[in-house]
Each structure stands twice: as structure tokens, then as C-alpha cells.
Scaffold this motif. Structure first.
Motif, PDB file in Angstrom:
ATOM      1  N   MET A  41       0.824  -1.198   0.000  1.00  0.00           N
ATOM      2  CA  MET A  41       0.000   0.000   0.000  1.00  0.00           C
ATOM      3  C   MET A  41       0.860   1.251   0.000  1.00  0.00           C
ATOM      4  O   MET A  41       0.556   2.251  -0.639  1.00  0.00           O
ATOM      5  CB  MET A  41      -0.938   0.004   1.217  1.00  0.00           C
ATOM      6  N   VAL A  42       1.977   1.205   0.709  1.00  0.00           N
ATOM      7  CA  VAL A  42       2.870   2.361   0.725  1.00  0.00           C
ATOM      8  C   VAL A  42       3.376   2.641  -0.685  1.00  0.00           C
ATOM      9  O   VAL A  42       3.398   3.781  -1.150  1.00  0.00           O
ATOM     10  CB  VAL A  42       4.059   2.117   1.675  1.00  0.00           C
ATOM     11  N   VAL A  43       3.767   1.560  -1.401  1.00  0.00           N
ATOM     12  CA  VAL A  43       4.280   1.727  -2.750  1.00  0.00           C
ATOM     13  C   VAL A  43       3.213   2.300  -3.665  1.00  0.00           C
ATOM     14  O   VAL A  43       3.466   3.134  -4.522  1.00  0.00           O
ATOM     15  CB  VAL A  43       4.796   0.382  -3.296  1.00  0.00           C
ATOM     16  N   ALA A  44       1.962   1.880  -3.462  1.00  0.00           N
ATOM     17  CA  ALA A  44       0.874   2.347  -4.319  1.00  0.00           C
ATOM     18  C   ALA A  44       0.671   3.841  -4.199  1.00  0.00           C
ATOM     19  O   ALA A  44       0.310   4.511  -5.168  1.00  0.00           O
ATOM     20  CB  ALA A  44      -0.420   1.606  -3.968  1.00  0.00           C
ATOM     21  N   HIS A  45       0.873   4.408  -3.027  1.00  0.00           N
ATOM     22  CA  HIS A  45       0.655   5.833  -2.818  1.00  0.00           C
ATOM     23  C   HIS A  45       1.943   6.654  -2.948  1.00  0.00           C
ATOM     24  O   HIS A  45       1.881   7.877  -3.032  1.00  0.00           O
ATOM     25  CB  HIS A  45       0.052   6.063  -1.428  1.00  0.00           C
ATOM     26  N   ALA A  46       3.084   5.989  -2.958  1.00  0.00           N
ATOM     27  CA  ALA A  46       4.358   6.703  -3.012  1.00  0.00           C
ATOM     28  C   ALA A  46       4.706   7.006  -4.461  1.00  0.00           C
ATOM     29  O   ALA A  46       5.529   6.337  -5.082  1.00  0.00           O
ATOM     30  CB  ALA A  46       5.455   5.876  -2.353  1.00  0.00           C
ATOM     31  N   THR A  47       4.065   7.995  -5.019  1.00  0.00           N
ATOM     32  CA  THR A  47       4.262   8.331  -6.423  1.00  0.00           C
ATOM     33  C   THR A  47       5.192   9.535  -6.580  1.00  0.00           C
ATOM     34  O   THR A  47       5.256  10.410  -5.725  1.00  0.00           O
ATOM     35  CB  THR A  47       2.915   8.642  -7.098  1.00  0.00           C
ATOM     36  N   TRP A  48       5.885   9.542  -7.698  1.00  0.00           N
ATOM     37  CA  TRP A  48       6.726  10.676  -8.073  1.00  0.00           C
ATOM     38  C   TRP A  48       5.941  11.562  -9.029  1.00  0.00           C
ATOM     39  O   TRP A  48       5.075  11.085  -9.755  1.00  0.00           O
ATOM     40  CB  TRP A  48       8.005  10.195  -8.749  1.00  0.00           C
ATOM     41  N   SER A  49       6.257  12.835  -9.045  1.00  0.00           N
ATOM     42  CA  SER A  49       5.574  13.751  -9.957  1.00  0.00           C
ATOM     43  C   SER A  49       6.604  14.713 -10.541  1.00  0.00           C
ATOM     44  O   SER A  49       7.711  14.849 -10.020  1.00  0.00           O
ATOM     45  CB  SER A  49       4.475  14.530  -9.233  1.00  0.00           C
ATOM     46  N   ALA A  50       6.218  15.374 -11.629  1.00  0.00           N
ATOM     47  CA  ALA A  50       7.117  16.339 -12.263  1.00  0.00           C
ATOM     48  C   ALA A  50       6.302  17.550 -12.710  1.00  0.00           C
ATOM     49  O   ALA A  50       6.092  17.757 -13.911  1.00  0.00           O
ATOM     50  CB  ALA A  50       7.830  15.695 -13.448  1.00  0.00           C
ATOM     51  N   PRO A  51       5.824  18.366 -11.761  1.00  0.00           N
ATOM     52  CA  PRO A  51       5.029  19.544 -12.128  1.00  0.00           C
ATOM     53  C   PRO A  51       5.862  20.502 -12.977  1.00  0.00           C
ATOM     54  O   PRO A  51       6.944  20.928 -12.557  1.00  0.00           O
ATOM     55  CB  PRO A  51       4.679  20.177 -10.772  1.00  0.00           C
ATOM     56  N   PRO A  52       5.398  20.842 -14.169  1.00  0.00           N
ATOM     57  CA  PRO A  52       6.177  21.740 -15.046  1.00  0.00           C
ATOM     58  C   PRO A  52       6.585  23.052 -14.383  1.00  0.00           C
ATOM     59  O   PRO A  52       7.741  23.477 -14.562  1.00  0.00           O
ATOM     60  CB  PRO A  52       5.223  21.963 -16.239  1.00  0.00           C
ATOM     61  N   PRO A  53       5.708  23.738 -13.618  1.00  0.00           N
ATOM     62  CA  PRO A  53       6.149  24.993 -12.986  1.00  0.00           C
ATOM     63  C   PRO A  53       7.314  24.793 -12.019  1.00  0.00           C
ATOM     64  O   PRO A  53       8.220  25.635 -11.938  1.00  0.00           O
ATOM     65  CB  PRO A  53       4.893  25.494 -12.255  1.00  0.00           C
ATOM     66  N   VAL A  54       7.295  23.679 -11.275  1.00  0.00           N
ATOM     67  CA  VAL A  54       8.365  23.397 -10.326  1.00  0.00           C
ATOM     68  C   VAL A  54       9.679  23.144 -11.061  1.00  0.00           C
ATOM     69  O   VAL A  54      10.738  23.692 -10.704  1.00  0.00           O
ATOM     70  CB  VAL A  54       8.001  22.184  -9.444  1.00  0.00           C
ATOM     71  N   LEU A  55       9.625  22.326 -12.102  1.00  0.00           N
ATOM     72  CA  LEU A  55      10.834  22.024 -12.863  1.00  0.00           C
ATOM     73  C   LEU A  55      11.365  23.272 -13.572  1.00  0.00           C
ATOM     74  O   LEU A  55      12.581  23.481 -13.653  1.00  0.00           O
ATOM     75  CB  LEU A  55      10.545  20.921 -13.882  1.00  0.00           C
ATOM     76  N   ALA A  56      10.448  24.102 -14.079  1.00  0.00           N
ATOM     77  CA  ALA A  56      10.869  25.334 -14.755  1.00  0.00           C
ATOM     78  C   ALA A  56      11.544  26.288 -13.775  1.00  0.00           C
ATOM     79  O   ALA A  56      12.568  26.905 -14.095  1.00  0.00           O
ATOM     80  CB  ALA A  56       9.664  26.007 -15.409  1.00  0.00           C
ATOM     81  N   ALA A  57      10.973  26.422 -12.567  1.00  0.00           N
ATOM     82  CA  ALA A  57      11.565  27.300 -11.560  1.00  0.00           C
ATOM     83  C   ALA A  57      12.939  26.795 -11.136  1.00  0.00           C
ATOM     84  O   ALA A  57      13.885  27.582 -10.959  1.00  0.00           O
ATOM     85  CB  ALA A  57      10.646  27.403 -10.346  1.00  0.00           C
ATOM     86  N   ALA A  58      13.076  25.479 -10.988  1.00  0.00           N
ATOM     87  CA  ALA A  58      14.366  24.897 -10.609  1.00  0.00           C
ATOM     88  C   ALA A  58      15.398  25.114 -11.710  1.00  0.00           C
ATOM     89  O   ALA A  58      16.560  25.457 -11.435  1.00  0.00           O
ATOM     90  CB  ALA A  58      14.204  23.411 -10.318  1.00  0.00           C
ATOM     91  N   ALA A  59      14.988  24.919 -12.961  1.00  0.00           N
ATOM     92  CA  ALA A  59      15.907  25.126 -14.080  1.00  0.00           C
ATOM     93  C   ALA A  59      16.346  26.588 -14.165  1.00  0.00           C
ATOM     94  O   ALA A  59      17.523  26.884 -14.423  1.00  0.00           O
ATOM     95  CB  ALA A  59      15.237  24.695 -15.389  1.00  0.00           C
ATOM     96  N   LEU A  60      15.411  27.515 -13.948  1.00  0.00           N
ATOM     97  CA  LEU A  60      15.749  28.943 -13.986  1.00  0.00           C
ATOM     98  C   LEU A  60      16.737  29.291 -12.872  1.00  0.00           C
ATOM     99  O   LEU A  60      17.712  30.027 -13.104  1.00  0.00           O
ATOM    100  CB  LEU A  60      14.481  29.779 -13.844  1.00  0.00           C
ATOM    101  N   ALA A  61      16.494  28.765 -11.668  1.00  0.00           N
ATOM    102  CA  ALA A  61      17.404  29.039 -10.546  1.00  0.00           C
ATOM    103  C   ALA A  61      18.805  28.520 -10.843  1.00  0.00           C
ATOM    104  O   ALA A  61      19.811  29.204 -10.594  1.00  0.00           O
ATOM    105  CB  ALA A  61      16.853  28.398  -9.274  1.00  0.00           C
ATOM    106  N   GLU A  62      18.889  27.318 -11.385  1.00  0.00           N
ATOM    107  CA  GLU A  62      20.192  26.742 -11.715  1.00  0.00           C
ATOM    108  C   GLU A  62      20.886  27.535 -12.816  1.00  0.00           C
ATOM    109  O   GLU A  62      22.102  27.770 -12.768  1.00  0.00           O
ATOM    110  CB  GLU A  62      20.012  25.285 -12.158  1.00  0.00           C
ATOM    111  N   LEU A  63      20.107  27.987 -13.807  1.00  0.00           N
ATOM    112  CA  LEU A  63      20.667  28.771 -14.902  1.00  0.00           C
ATOM    113  C   LEU A  63      21.212  30.110 -14.407  1.00  0.00           C
ATOM    114  O   LEU A  63      22.315  30.535 -14.790  1.00  0.00           O
ATOM    115  CB  LEU A  63      19.604  29.005 -15.974  1.00  0.00           C
TER     116      LEU A  63
END
Length: 265
Positions: free
Chosen positions: A1-23
Motif C-alpha cells: 500500500m505504501v508503494v501504491a501511494h508513493a508516487t513521483w511527480s514532475a510539475p512543469p512549474p516546479v521544474l521550470a523554476a528549478a531550471a531557472l534558478a540553476e541557470l
């Protein structure tokens, strides 16, 4: 059950903000190095910034997000202190000194200096203003009705996360003083850290010593009752603040403690 709910996500705004900060960090460091000041943009600074960014990303894209949102209040608390405290603190420490100025390209920096944004930032970075905003953010988003409302409304939840990051940036800019603006003396920075810990401890006391669960959205999971999960959330808040604010206070007071130690030796 833990595995079923333990999902990864990749929200575009979050990834874009992280990429901008790194840049921004990368171009700022390269500009300093081209000017012969590699000492102001060392690899340990880059590593520290990367760790801070990774901490923030981990809170938003790993199962900390999915399990914290759907199952465990304690993990949701962990997410908030990672994005609003630890991650922000590490990144602010990494850009202290001239590197802070070089983060933005010259045209953008000039536009800020001439525009209204400078006055807004100056107002937000007044110690009393920044602390009140940080404390209000901590209190408001932990009102049970608003907390549960944010969980069921994604846009409000995103706003909540943005508030944590902005509030954290304001107070940690004052605590670290990366631009050496001296808005607070050394004693003032220690006092601000103590005030932040006191606010966090007040929330911890409410979560730990309440006689029942305060957040209906959390009913307990994986053998952990809702009440125990709530108490763990309070402990997470306290331990994280002890580590971050405690380390800061130690660094600030260390130069004054050393002469006293030598005098008694």
C-alpha cells in the motif's frame, strides 16, 4: 500500500523554476570566473546551491509530496520546512557576497534598480515586515480549515507552497545577509532566529499536546494514528528548526564565544 501511494511527480512549474534558478546561478558564477574571481564563485558554493535546490525539489517531486498530501501530516510538515526553510537557507548561504549581484544579468539588474520593484523588495526586507509575514504565513496555513481546504484545491495548495518559499527567502535573507546590507546587527539576527524558533515552538506545542487530531483530512495511515501523526508533525517542525536556526546562531556567536573560551583556559 505504501508503494501504491508513493508516487513521483514532475510539475512543469516546479521544474521550470528549478531550471531557472540553476541557470541564474551558473551564469552568475561564470561571469565572476571570467573576471578572475573564481574565489567568489567556488565549486563548494555551486555544490551548496545544488544541495539546497535538490532539497526543495525532493520535497515537491518525490513521494514526500504524494504521501504528505494524501496520507501523513508529518510528511506534509516535512515538505513545508524543506521548501520554506532548509532548501532556501542553503541556497541563500551559497550566493552570499558579490555572487548575489551577479545572479541576474546586467539589464535585469538595472531594470530592478530603476523600477518600483526595488522599493517593494526594500519594504519586504524590513526586519519587522519580513518576520510578521513569515509568522503570519506559519499561523494562517496551519488553521485546520485552511489547511484542509488547500489540500482539496490544487491552485490554493500551489499558492501555499509559494508563500512558504517567499516567506522563507525573506527571513533567511535577513538572517544570512548575503548582500552585506546590514539590515540587522549580529545580535538582531540572533534575536530574529530566536523569535522564529519561538513561533515554531508554539505551533509544535499545539500539535504535540492537543488531545485529538486537528486536521480532519488526516485519519492516520500505515499503522500510525492521526493523533500520533500530528505529534510527529510537531516534532519534525521542532527538529528542523533546531538544526537550521541552531546552526545559524552557533555560527553567529562563535567569534564571540572563542575569546571567552581562551580567557578561561
Amino acid at each position: 500500500m505504501v508503494v501504491a501511494h508513493a508516487t513521483w511527480s514532475a510539475p512543469p512549474p516546479v521544474l521550470a523554476a528549478a531550471a531557472l534558478a540553476e541557470l541564474l546561478f551558473a551564469q552568475g558564477a561564470l561571469r565572476l570566473r571570467r573576471r578572475g574571481r573564481a574565489d567568489l564563485a567556488s565549486w563548494d558554493r555551486a555544490a551548496l546551491f545544488a544541495v539546497g535546490l535538490a532539497v526543495s525539489l525532493a520535497a515537491l517531486v518525490t513521494p514526500i509530496d504524494s504521501l504528505g498530501e494524501d496520507e501523513l501530516l508529518s510528511l506534509h510538515m516535512l515538505q513545508h520546512v524543506l521548501i520554506g526553510d532548509l532548501g532556501v537557507a542553503l541556497m541563500v548561504v551559497a550566493v552570499r557576497g558579490p555572487l548575489l549581484v551577479f545572479l541576474l544579468p546586467a539589464p535585469a539588474l538595472a531594470a530592478i534598480a530603476r523600477g518600483p520593484l526595488r522599493a517593494v523588495l526594500s519594504g519586504l526586507l524590513r526586519p519587522r515586515v519580513a518576520f510578521v509575514l513569515w509568522a503570519a504565513n506559519l499561523a494562517i496555513w496551519h488553521v485546520p480549515f485552511l489547511y484542509d481546504y488547500a489540500l482539496s484545491h490544487p491552485l490554493v495548495h500551489d499558492l501555499e507552497h509559494a508563500c512558504w518559499v517567499v516567506a522563507g527567502l525573506l527571513v533567511w535573507t535577513l538572517l544570512v545577509d548575503p548582500g552585506s546590507h546590514r539590515r540587522l546587527s549580529r545580535g538582531g539576527r540572533v534575536a530574529l532566529a530566536a523569535a522564529m524558533f519561538a513561533c515554531g515552538q508554539a505551533l509544535t506545542d499545539v500539535l504535540v499536546f492537543a488531545f485529538h487530531g486537528l486536521y480532519p483530512a488526516y485519519e492516520g495511515a500505515y499503522g500510525i494514528s492521526a493523533h500520533t501523526d500530528q505529534q510527529l508533525a510537531g516534532v519534525v517542525m521542532m527538529v528542523e528548526q533546531l538544526l537550521t536556526l541552531g546552526t545559524l546562531v552557533f555560527v553567529l556567536l562563535r567569534p564571540r564565544l572563542r575569546p571567552a573560551h581562551l580567557a578561561t583556559a
